[in-house]
Design a protein around this motif. Structure first.
Motif, PDB file in Angstrom:
ATOM      1  N   GLN A  21      37.338  71.886   3.426  1.00 18.11           N
ATOM      2  CA  GLN A  21      35.894  71.710   3.510  1.00 18.11           C
ATOM      3  C   GLN A  21      35.295  71.246   2.183  1.00 18.11           C
ATOM      4  OE1 GLN A  21      34.098  75.245   5.133  1.00 18.11           O
ATOM      5  NE2 GLN A  21      35.281  75.154   7.027  1.00 18.11           N
ATOM      6  N   ASP A  22      36.100  70.553   1.395  1.00 16.79           N
ATOM      7  CA  ASP A  22      35.602  69.955   0.163  1.00 16.79           C
ATOM      8  C   ASP A  22      35.281  68.495   0.472  1.00 16.79           C
ATOM      9  OD1 ASP A  22      34.965  69.264  -2.377  1.00 16.79           O
ATOM     10  OD2 ASP A  22      36.790  70.045  -3.307  1.00 16.79           O
ATOM     11  N   TYR A  23      34.128  68.309   1.111  1.00 21.36           N
ATOM     12  CA  TYR A  23      33.830  67.009   1.703  1.00 21.36           C
ATOM     13  C   TYR A  23      33.525  65.937   0.657  1.00 21.36           C
ATOM     14  CZ  TYR A  23      33.413  70.102   5.694  1.00 21.36           C
ATOM     15  OH  TYR A  23      33.659  71.053   6.643  1.00 21.36           O
ATOM     16  N   ALA A  24      32.943  66.331  -0.472  1.00 23.14           N
ATOM     17  CA  ALA A  24      32.639  65.331  -1.504  1.00 23.14           C
ATOM     18  C   ALA A  24      33.927  64.680  -2.013  1.00 23.14           C
ATOM     19  CB  ALA A  24      31.888  65.990  -2.659  1.00 23.14           C
ATOM     20  N   LYS A  25      34.955  65.496  -2.255  1.00 28.89           N
ATOM     21  CA  LYS A  25      36.227  64.944  -2.733  1.00 28.89           C
ATOM     22  C   LYS A  25      36.946  64.168  -1.639  1.00 28.89           C
ATOM     23  CE  LYS A  25      37.168  68.326  -6.383  1.00 28.89           C
ATOM     24  NZ  LYS A  25      38.119  69.353  -6.881  1.00 28.89           N
ATOM     25  N   SER A  26      36.863  64.660  -0.389  1.00 32.97           N
ATOM     26  CA  SER A  26      37.546  63.945   0.691  1.00 32.97           C
ATOM     27  C   SER A  26      36.936  62.560   0.903  1.00 32.97           C
ATOM     28  CB  SER A  26      37.486  64.761   1.989  1.00 32.97           C
ATOM     29  OG  SER A  26      36.173  64.838   2.481  1.00 32.97           O
ATOM     30  N   ILE A  27      35.633  62.444   0.711  1.00 32.14           N
ATOM     31  CA  ILE A  27      34.975  61.132   0.835  1.00 32.14           C
ATOM     32  C   ILE A  27      35.548  60.166  -0.204  1.00 32.14           C
ATOM     33  CG2 ILE A  27      32.789  59.929   0.441  1.00 32.14           C
ATOM     34  CD1 ILE A  27      31.392  62.361   1.712  1.00 32.14           C
ATOM     35  N   GLN A  54      53.466  71.365   9.395  1.00 28.49           N
ATOM     36  CA  GLN A  54      53.503  72.807   9.282  1.00 28.49           C
ATOM     37  C   GLN A  54      52.175  73.382   8.796  1.00 28.49           C
ATOM     38  OE1 GLN A  54      56.744  73.374   6.593  1.00 28.49           O
ATOM     39  NE2 GLN A  54      58.317  72.770   8.075  1.00 28.49           N
ATOM     40  N   ALA A  55      51.146  72.510   8.685  1.00 29.25           N
ATOM     41  CA  ALA A  55      49.785  72.903   8.258  1.00 29.25           C
ATOM     42  C   ALA A  55      49.777  73.491   6.850  1.00 29.25           C
ATOM     43  CB  ALA A  55      49.169  73.883   9.257  1.00 29.25           C
ATOM     44  N   GLU A  56      50.717  73.076   6.021  1.00 31.06           N
ATOM     45  CA  GLU A  56      50.747  73.530   4.629  1.00 31.06           C
ATOM     46  C   GLU A  56      49.972  72.521   3.785  1.00 31.06           C
ATOM     47  OE1 GLU A  56      54.806  74.026   3.539  1.00 31.06           O
ATOM     48  OE2 GLU A  56      55.177  75.617   5.000  1.00 31.06           O
ATOM     49  N   TRP A  57      48.651  72.588   3.888  1.00 31.85           N
ATOM     50  CA  TRP A  57      47.800  71.547   3.309  1.00 31.85           C
ATOM     51  C   TRP A  57      47.790  71.587   1.784  1.00 31.85           C
ATOM     52  CZ3 TRP A  57      47.070  67.920   6.511  1.00 31.85           C
ATOM     53  CH2 TRP A  57      46.943  68.201   7.879  1.00 31.85           C
ATOM     54  N   GLU A  58      47.991  72.746   1.208  1.00 26.63           N
ATOM     55  CA  GLU A  58      48.047  72.809  -0.245  1.00 26.63           C
ATOM     56  C   GLU A  58      49.242  72.017  -0.782  1.00 26.63           C
ATOM     57  OE1 GLU A  58      47.997  76.823  -1.496  1.00 26.63           O
ATOM     58  OE2 GLU A  58      45.958  77.224  -0.789  1.00 26.63           O
ATOM     59  N   LEU A  59      50.364  72.129  -0.085  1.00 26.73           N
ATOM     60  CA  LEU A  59      51.546  71.368  -0.500  1.00 26.73           C
ATOM     61  C   LEU A  59      51.345  69.870  -0.277  1.00 26.73           C
ATOM     62  CD1 LEU A  59      54.388  73.702   0.841  1.00 26.73           C
ATOM     63  CD2 LEU A  59      53.576  73.451  -1.506  1.00 26.73           C
ATOM     64  N   VAL A  60      50.696  69.527   0.834  1.00 26.31           N
ATOM     65  CA  VAL A  60      50.388  68.111   1.089  1.00 26.31           C
ATOM     66  C   VAL A  60      49.541  67.552  -0.051  1.00 26.31           C
ATOM     67  CG1 VAL A  60      49.161  66.517   2.597  1.00 26.31           C
ATOM     68  CG2 VAL A  60      50.555  68.333   3.591  1.00 26.31           C
ATOM     69  N   GLU A  61      48.535  68.328  -0.442  1.00 24.45           N
ATOM     70  CA  GLU A  61      47.661  67.873  -1.520  1.00 24.45           C
ATOM     71  C   GLU A  61      48.419  67.741  -2.830  1.00 24.45           C
ATOM     72  OE1 GLU A  61      43.388  69.081  -3.592  1.00 24.45           O
ATOM     73  OE2 GLU A  61      44.278  70.341  -2.046  1.00 24.45           O
ATOM     74  N   ALA A  62      49.287  68.697  -3.118  1.00 26.03           N
ATOM     75  CA  ALA A  62      50.057  68.644  -4.360  1.00 26.03           C
ATOM     76  C   ALA A  62      50.949  67.406  -4.401  1.00 26.03           C
ATOM     77  CB  ALA A  62      50.900  69.909  -4.504  1.00 26.03           C
ATOM     78  N   VAL A  63      51.619  67.119  -3.278  1.00 19.97           N
ATOM     79  CA  VAL A  63      52.492  65.941  -3.210  1.00 19.97           C
ATOM     80  C   VAL A  63      51.678  64.662  -3.380  1.00 19.97           C
ATOM     81  CG1 VAL A  63      53.978  64.603  -1.686  1.00 19.97           C
ATOM     82  CG2 VAL A  63      54.253  67.082  -1.816  1.00 19.97           C
ATOM     83  N   SER A  83      43.664  66.817   3.377  1.00 20.03           N
ATOM     84  CA  SER A  83      43.783  68.150   2.794  1.00 20.03           C
ATOM     85  C   SER A  83      42.427  68.675   2.342  1.00 20.03           C
ATOM     86  CB  SER A  83      44.753  68.108   1.618  1.00 20.03           C
ATOM     87  OG  SER A  83      44.826  69.365   0.988  1.00 20.03           O
ATOM     88  N   GLU A  84      41.666  67.830   1.667  1.00 17.65           N
ATOM     89  CA  GLU A  84      40.335  68.249   1.204  1.00 17.65           C
ATOM     90  C   GLU A  84      39.389  68.462   2.372  1.00 17.65           C
ATOM     91  OE1 GLU A  84      40.891  65.775  -2.959  1.00 17.65           O
ATOM     92  OE2 GLU A  84      39.937  64.871  -1.215  1.00 17.65           O
ATOM     93  N   LEU A  85      39.590  67.703   3.432  1.00 20.92           N
ATOM     94  CA  LEU A  85      38.778  67.903   4.638  1.00 20.92           C
ATOM     95  C   LEU A  85      39.063  69.269   5.246  1.00 20.92           C
ATOM     96  CD1 LEU A  85      36.735  66.251   6.278  1.00 20.92           C
ATOM     97  CD2 LEU A  85      38.600  65.412   7.674  1.00 20.92           C
ATOM     98  N   ASN A  86      40.319  69.672   5.246  1.00 18.38           N
ATOM     99  CA  ASN A  86      40.672  70.988   5.763  1.00 18.38           C
ATOM    100  C   ASN A  86      40.153  72.111   4.872  1.00 18.38           C
ATOM    101  OD1 ASN A  86      42.683  71.075   8.243  1.00 18.38           O
ATOM    102  ND2 ASN A  86      43.159  69.229   7.086  1.00 18.38           N
TER     103      ASN A  86
END
Length: 1425
Positions: A669-675, A624-633, A664-667
């Protein structure tokens, strides 16, 4: 006898008369005769004391006491002496007081005895030290000789002992502080260690404990006695703490424990004693403590930390103590008092505690724990309560502190605290098992192993290790340990349930189900603590049923596992695993997504350890593209500690939470954390294809392209696994790898990757656009690198790819931008205009027939579809012009179509207008010289475009910079404002600073231009145009050609091949350097300018000026034929232009071209053509021919033409005619020495005496006017040598000797001078061979670094060792370019001169056209045979 009495009487009289000196002498005289005279000693002591001679007086009185010890007079005298001496005599004073008091006691004079004692005590207090005063108190303590006699008249011993105790306390404290202060300043001293050592020393010699005991024994005041009992406990504890481990410490510990226990027995509310009595008992179980003592403790100390914890614990559900009974209510009378009410309140404290809620109890215990950091019992009680509440996080930290506390108390007291240590270790290990499982399992297992080493039957340890093995999925080991625990405690239902569950997990679901079912009847569901276990057993039975029969029908059966899951929730509504299982049931079998989602959410809300529920939730949210919820989980799962297995565990880690976090971090655009997240995921699952792809994408987006390449290459290693699972899922990695290659500039590899992806997914729009962009980027890269053919090819491929994509999806901004750029590429590589795919562009622009798109600014630039869509054949000389117009118009129309396609995107539309503006400006720049005006329709359209782009996006510095460029000629003020605005937005732009400097340069403001170019250089030292600007300023401000040439050279080295001005200025400045430098040219210096001019010709073939300049460079590198061909075409072009325009500038250019062509034709041996071209140049360069040549240019042109025609006539065997041209050449050149030498040679070659005489005269005149002209002197010397003119030879020889000794002539001229001198020596009359050798030796001596001297020396063969030949070769090797200017022929001759086979081969290799190398090789081979 009568004499002694008379003497004593005389002494007494002297004393009364205060004649103490006489009294002393008389007393000494008497004592000399009668040493045993008591009265004489008394008189002597008295007289001496009056003279302040206290020492002798003390001796006299002391002698008297020995004579009559029981007489008080002598002791009284001594006391008087001691009083006069002050504090230093207190000790002796005390002895005298005791002696005199004994005498008074014998006389039964209590009054005098008491007065004496009081007087002494007062003296000791006022005159002595504290120690003196303390010592003085001993005379009135029991044990003193006078205590019994004066008892009742002196203070009570309790009072006296208190005084002594206070003095001792003060002195010890002072001494301890002093010693610590002194010792702590020593090197390496530690305050704690120093303090302990000092206390140990002081306590060792202290009698304070004994004093406290005596105060307690003698005191009749209970309050004082309790006070000193407390002090005694504290003192004993301090001494025990300071003692080192050993028997003494143990004895002291036992005494402290006895004292504290006695206080507890008598219920004295001294907290330290109660703490010791409770803490030091170290019970095996908390229940072993006396509950009455515990209740009395918190009754006495209700606000203490331990008291609050005891109060809370003893009223909680897990308390092992019987509940307290409410106090019996007294029979009420008619009246009550405040006191009775207070008593009721105090007595009812425990009773009120029974009404505590769980929250209040926990708050009370937490408050108590904050104040009980040093209580072991408090840690144990709180740890058990935490375990009951399953508050494992708090328990871990608390038990960790508890273990540290036990270690500290063990060192402090010497007690082992074994039971407390085992209890806290068991609680600590159990908490670690459940807290952030399995992160802390290694630590927990180490603790349990420690427990089992001390107690192999420790039930908590067995259970803990069993649970750890269960979590690590080592079920056989778990079954073993839990079985052993069950043997120890067979009635423990929890252990039995866990053992059955482990068997189920081991695969024996039937046995596990049976044992779990056996547990259900044993559980009392009325007990709230057991209700959770009941729910857990129900859930686990359901899980066993779920796995016993895995068929779909069995799992869908609502009477099977489903019923047990529901039953578990009925037993415990907050049992999270049951919700997870129900969610799976609804999702996979009941197909109820709504209920399944609610179940998963509830399970995850209740417990972060429900990883299955969390994963399913994360998938639902991601769909459902709810990336904030994905990140929280995902973050909550990571924080739970479930994702990483413990070191050494067989259990696999869980990588998906980290991967989900990365996505989620990639979406976001927080690339340092996604790495970081993807790296964590890959540490757990190194073969996870999708994590490698995510890591590569993160690296790519953050600009770390090398790392991204490696990540995608790793992903490719696991492609086959993904392809087996799901076909078509690996293309994205290839696509991203291609993106990385494109960013790194590896366009060919990127294009191959894109094409590979499109082979499998031809309809992938994003990949098609990326391919088109890569193609056009590759084309521009080819332009920048000078690969113009490659650039044209890539541009054509871009158009082909765009046609394929446009058929399916045409209204895309990036598509039309790429098409416009591809068309523009051909305007930069005009040598390939014939390859421009006009038909394809026409077809592309006709896609979907959006003619309205081409009307943007059509009224301004006049660009429509007519030129691009026009069909027909054109003349060959017109094709390039037509194709140039087509590519320019095609680019403009494509960018207009991009504007039309980006109507819904303001930013894209602004960029589209910006691109159109540059396309219009490019069209303006490419206009021919006659068509280009200050303001053209293209330039006006460009201004309109850039203004429109700024309206849409005013904060873009590039837009303002572009506006400044196009308005530089139209309106300098607007241009300046635009550049300044651009720099305001981005002051680090080297391009904008350079453009501003160029504007100032055009306005002739050189100082401001210099400042702007300097700022550009500091902003970006690699920006070439800033260096070009500085070079132009060097020419304009200082006229320093050398500095300008250096700046232009640096600029062309760092510039791209597409930078026309860099190549133009560099080639021009290099040619200026050639003209200004009279020395011989090095061919290597001309290679780079030739390359630059060749690139210019490829880029702008119509630029005749630099095409002409390239022929002059070709002439200087002796590449004559291409130069003739180019100049012939230039002449044809200029002649055609002149015939049309009759322009004086065209005429001038034609004249110069003809003059240069004539010279080149002469070089090729085409003498007749050279004569025709030269005569044409002479005709066109005449003053009355209508040209625009300056006087200097005309002179050079005519000089060159005259000399060329003259030489051509000469080589055509027309010497007379040649002389007719040489004579005007001499006049044109104003006696140029080189022209004179040329004319002299022609005259000499004519052969007549008159012409040869004329030749001599010209040379003599030339030498007279130009004495440093070497060629003139050499010619005159040769002529004199041929004429055997001795007089002239002497003069020439003298001049040549002078020239040879100077360093102002070139090496080539030096060689010519040496050759002429050697020739003159060869014709000398006296030993010509010796004369030649002498000349050669002189050459070697004067110029040892030059090759020709050593070479000539070697040719004479006087050196049998070949030293001269070797030196000739060594100097030749050092003189080759770039170190020198030695030609290949000279190097070949040097190698040939050694006579060695290897050197002869090298001579042939370096100059195969040189005969000497082959001759040397032949001779060497013959010699070898």
């Amino acid at each position: 006898m009568s004499g002694a009495k008379a003497a004593l009487k005389a002494i007494g009289a002297a004393i009364k008369a205060q004649k103490y000196e006489d009294a002393v002498q008389q007393a000494q005289t008497l004592l000399a005769s009668d040493p045993k005279s008591y009265q004489a000693n008394i008189f002597l002591g008295f007289a001496l004391s009056k003279q302040n001679n206290y020492t002798d007086a003390e001796k006299a009185y002391d002698s008297a006491t020995k004579i009559k010890e029981s007489d008080p007079q002598a002791w009284q005298g001594l006391i008087q002496v001691y009083e006069k001496q002050g504090g230093e005599a207190v000790g002796r004073y005390q002895v005298a007081v005791l002696k005199l008091a004994a005498i008074y006691q014998a006389l039964d004079d209590k009054y005098k005895c008491q007065v004496l004692v009081d007087k002494f005590l007062s003296f000791a207090k006022t005159q002595g030290t504290r120690l003196h005063y303390k010592k003085s108190q001993e005379i009135i303590l029991p044990g003193s000789p006078i205590y019994d006699y004066l008892e009742g008249r002196v203070p009570h011993p309790a009072h006296t002992y208190q005084i002594i105790t206070q003095i001792t306390e003060f002195d010890e404290k002072e001494r301890i502080n002093k010693e610590i202060g002194e010792r702590r300043t020593r090197l390496g001293a530690k305050v704690g260690q120093v303090t302990l050592e000092v206390k140990r020393e002081v306590f060792k010699h202290s009698d304070l404990e004994d004093l406290y005991t005596k105060v307690i024994d003698w005191s009749n005041d209970d309050e004082i006695r309790r006070q000193y009992e407390e002090k005694l406990v504290q003192r004993c504890l301090d001494v025990m703490t300071a003692l080192p481990p050993g028997e003494e410490k143990s004895q002291k510990c036992a005494r402290v424990m006895k004292l504290a226990t006695d206080m507890v027995i008598i219920k004295h509310p001294y907290k330290l004693a109660w703490d010791i009595a409770i803490e030091w008992k170290d019970p095996e179980n908390i229940g072993d403590l006396d509950p009455n003592i515990l209740r009395e403790y918190y009754a006495f100390f209700p606000t203490s930390g331990l008291g609050q914890i005891l109060r809370g614990f003893m009223t909680c559900e897990i308390s092992p103590f019987p509940p307290s009974q409410p106090p019996s209510q007294p029979v009420e009378t008619g009246t009550t008092s405040d006191e009775s009410e207070d008593d009721d309140d105090e007595g009812g404290g425990v009773y009120l505690a029974e009404t505590f809620t769980a929250e209040d109890r926990l708050a009370l215990m937490l408050d108590g724990m904050s104040e009980s950091g040093r209580s072991i019992i408090a840690h144990r009680l709180m740890g058990e309560y935490y375990q009951f509440l399953e508050e494992y996080e708090g328990a871990v930290e608390l038990m960790r502190n508890g273990r540290r506390l036990i270690a500290e108390e063990r060192n402090k007291t010497g007690l082992k605290f074994e039971h407390s240590s085992e209890s806290i270790t068991a609680l600590f290990g159990t908490a670690l098992v459940f807290y952030q499982s399995p992160k802390n399992h290694p630590e927990a297992k180490a603790l349990f192993d420690e427990l089992l080493a001390r107690n192999p039957a420790s039930t908590p340890a067995l259970i803990g290790i069993g649970l750890i093995y269960e979590e690590e999925e080592d079920y056989p080991a778990a079954i073993d340990f839990l079985g052993r625990a069950l043997e120890r405690d067979p009635k423990n239902t929890r252990i039995k349930a866990e053992a059955g569950w482990v068997k189920a997990l081991n695969g024996d679901y039937a046995l596990g189900k049976m044992e779990l079912e056996e547990c259900l009847p044993l559980i009392d569901i009325k007990d709230s603590r057991m209700r959770d276990l009941y729910a857990q057993c129900q859930y686990r039975i359901g899980t066993c049923i779920w796995n016993i029969d895995t068929s779909k029908s069995a799992r869908k059966d609502r009477n099977g596992a489903y019923a047990y899951f529901l039953a578990a929730l009925k037993s415990n509504l907050n049992f999270a695993p049951a919700y997870t299982s129900l969610g799976i049931y609804y999702a996979d079998y009941a197909k109820d997504k709504k209920r399944s989602r609610k179940c998963f959410q509830k399970a995850f809300e209740l417990s972060a350890a429900e990883v299955e529920a969390a994963e399913r939730l994360a998938r639902i949210f991601s769909e459902q593209a709810e990336w904030e919820l994905v990140e929280a989980v995902a973050q909550r799962v990571v924080n739970s500690g479930k994702v990483r297995p413990a070191p050494g565990s067989k259990k696999k880690g869980i990588s998906w939470p980290f991967a989900a976090l990365g996505v989620s971090e990639l979406n976001r655009q927080d690339y340092a954390k996604s790495i970081v997240s993807f790296q964590h995921a890959l540490r757990i699952a190194p073969t996870d294809y999708h994590s490698w792809v995510g890591l590569g994408e993160s690296y790519h987006n953050s600009g770390r392209y090398i790392a991204a390449t490696r990540a995608f290459q790793h992903a490719e290693k696991f492609e086959h696994e993904i392809e087996q699972q799901k076909s078509g899922e690996t293309w994205f990695a290839k696509y991203m790898l291609a993106n990385v290659k494109r960013e790194l500039g590896d366009y060919d590899e990127a294009i191959e990757e894109y094409q590979s992806v499109l082979e499998g997914r031809p309809a992938e729009f994003g990949v098609s656009i990326a391919l088109i962009q890569a193609l056009v980027d590759s084309a521009w890269d080819g332009v920048d690198k000078g690969l113009f053919g490659h650039a044209a090819k890539r541009a054509t491929e871009t158009i082909d790819a765009a046609i394929k994509l446009a058929d399916s999806r045409a209204d895309v901004f990036n598509l039309w931008k790429a098409v416009g750029d591809a068309c523009s590429v051909f305007s930069w590589v005009q040598c390939y205009l014939s390859d421009f795919p006009a038909a394809k562009i026409k077809r592309l622009l006709q896609v979907k027939d959006h003619k309205d798109a081409f009307t943007v600014f059509a009224d301004v630039d006049g660009v429509g579809i007519d030129v691009v869509f026009a069909d027909g054949l054109f003349a060959k000389d017109e094709e390039d012009g037509v194709n140039l117009t087509r590519c320019l118009h095609g680019a403009i129309l494509a960018h207009k179509r991009a504007i039309y396609s980006s109507a819904d995107d303001v930013h894209a539309q602004a960029v589209a207008y910006y691109n159109l503006g540059w396309a219009e400006h490019r069209a303006h720049v490419c206009l021919g010289g006659r068509l280009k005006k200050k303001s053209t329709r293209y330039l006006k359209a460009a201004v309109r475009c850039f203004k429109r782009a700024i309206e849409l996006e005013a904060g873009n510095s590039e837009f303002w910079n572009a506006l400044g460029v196009v308005t530089s000629d139209l309106n300098p003020k607007v241009a300046q404002h635009s550049f300044v605005r651009s720099l305001f937005l981005n002051e680090r732009s080297a391009q904008t600073w350079t453009n501003l400097g160029t504007l100032y340069l055009l306005q002739n403001d050189l100082l401001l231009a210099n400042e702007a170019f300097t700022r550009a250089q500091s902003s970006d030292p690699d920006f070439a145009h800033a260096w070009i600007g500085q070079g132009l300023l060097a020419l304009l401000m200082t006229g320093d050609i050398n500095e300008a040439h250096l700046l232009f050279t640096h600029a062309v080295e760092i510039a791209e091949s597409s930078s026309l001005i860099a190549q133009q200025q560099y080639a021009q400045s290099t040619f200026d350097q050639i003209l200004a430098n009279s020395s011989a040219l090095n061919v290597t210096d001309l290679v780079q300018p030739l390359f630059a001019l060749n690139q210019l010709q490829s880029t702008v073939p119509s630029d005749l000026v630099y095409r002409h300049l390239s022929t002059l460079f070709l002439e200087r590198v002796d590449d004559v034929n291409p130069a003739v061909s180019r100049l012939s075409r230039i002449c044809s072009t200029v002649e055609a232009d002149y015939e049309v325009t009759e322009s004086p500038s065209s005429l001038s250019r034609f004249a110069l071209a003809k003059a240069d062509l004539a010279r080149l034709q002469l070089s090729t041996g085409a003498y007749t053509a050279a004569i025709d071209s030269g005569e044409t140049a002479l005709q066109l360069s005449a003053e009355d021919a209508g040209n625009e040549l300056s006087a200097e240019a005309r002179q050079k042109c005519r000089l060159s033409a005259h000399l060329t025609v003259g030489l051509a006539q000469y080589y055509n065997d027309e010497p007379e005619t040649a002389l007719e041209y040489f004579q005007p050449a001499l006049e044109e050149s104003a006696g140029n020495p080189d022209a004179v030498c040329l004319l002299a040679q022609v005259l000499w070659a004519k052969g007549t005496e008159e012409s040869r005489g004329k030749s001599r005269e010209l040379l003599f005149d030339c030498i007279e006017s130009h004495p440093d002209h070497v060629q003139s002197v050499l010619l005159l010397g040769i002529i004199a040598l041929l004429d055997q003119d001795t007089e002239s030879l002497e003069a020439v020889t003298s001049t040549l000797q002078e020239l040879r000794a100077t360093h102002t002539i070139t090496e080539r001229e030096q060689e010519h001078v040496s050759e002429v001198l050697r020739a003159i020596a060869a014709f000398s009359e006296d030993d010509p061979e010796q004369a030649m050798l002498s000349e050669i030796q002189t050459d070697v001596f004067l110029h040892p670094q030059q090759t020709h001297g050593w070479g000539r020396l070697a040719e004479l063969s006087w050196d049998d060792n070949g030293y001269a030949a070797d030196m000739a070769l060594n100097t030749a090797i050092k003189a080759v370019p770039p170190h020198g200017e030695l030609a290949a022929e000279d190097l070949s001759r040097a190698f040939a001169g050694t006579g060695k086979v290897g050197d002869a081969q090298k001579a042939v290799m370096f100059s195969p056209w040189e005969r000497s190398g082959w001759v040397a090789l032949d001779g060497a081979l013959v010699t070898a045979e």
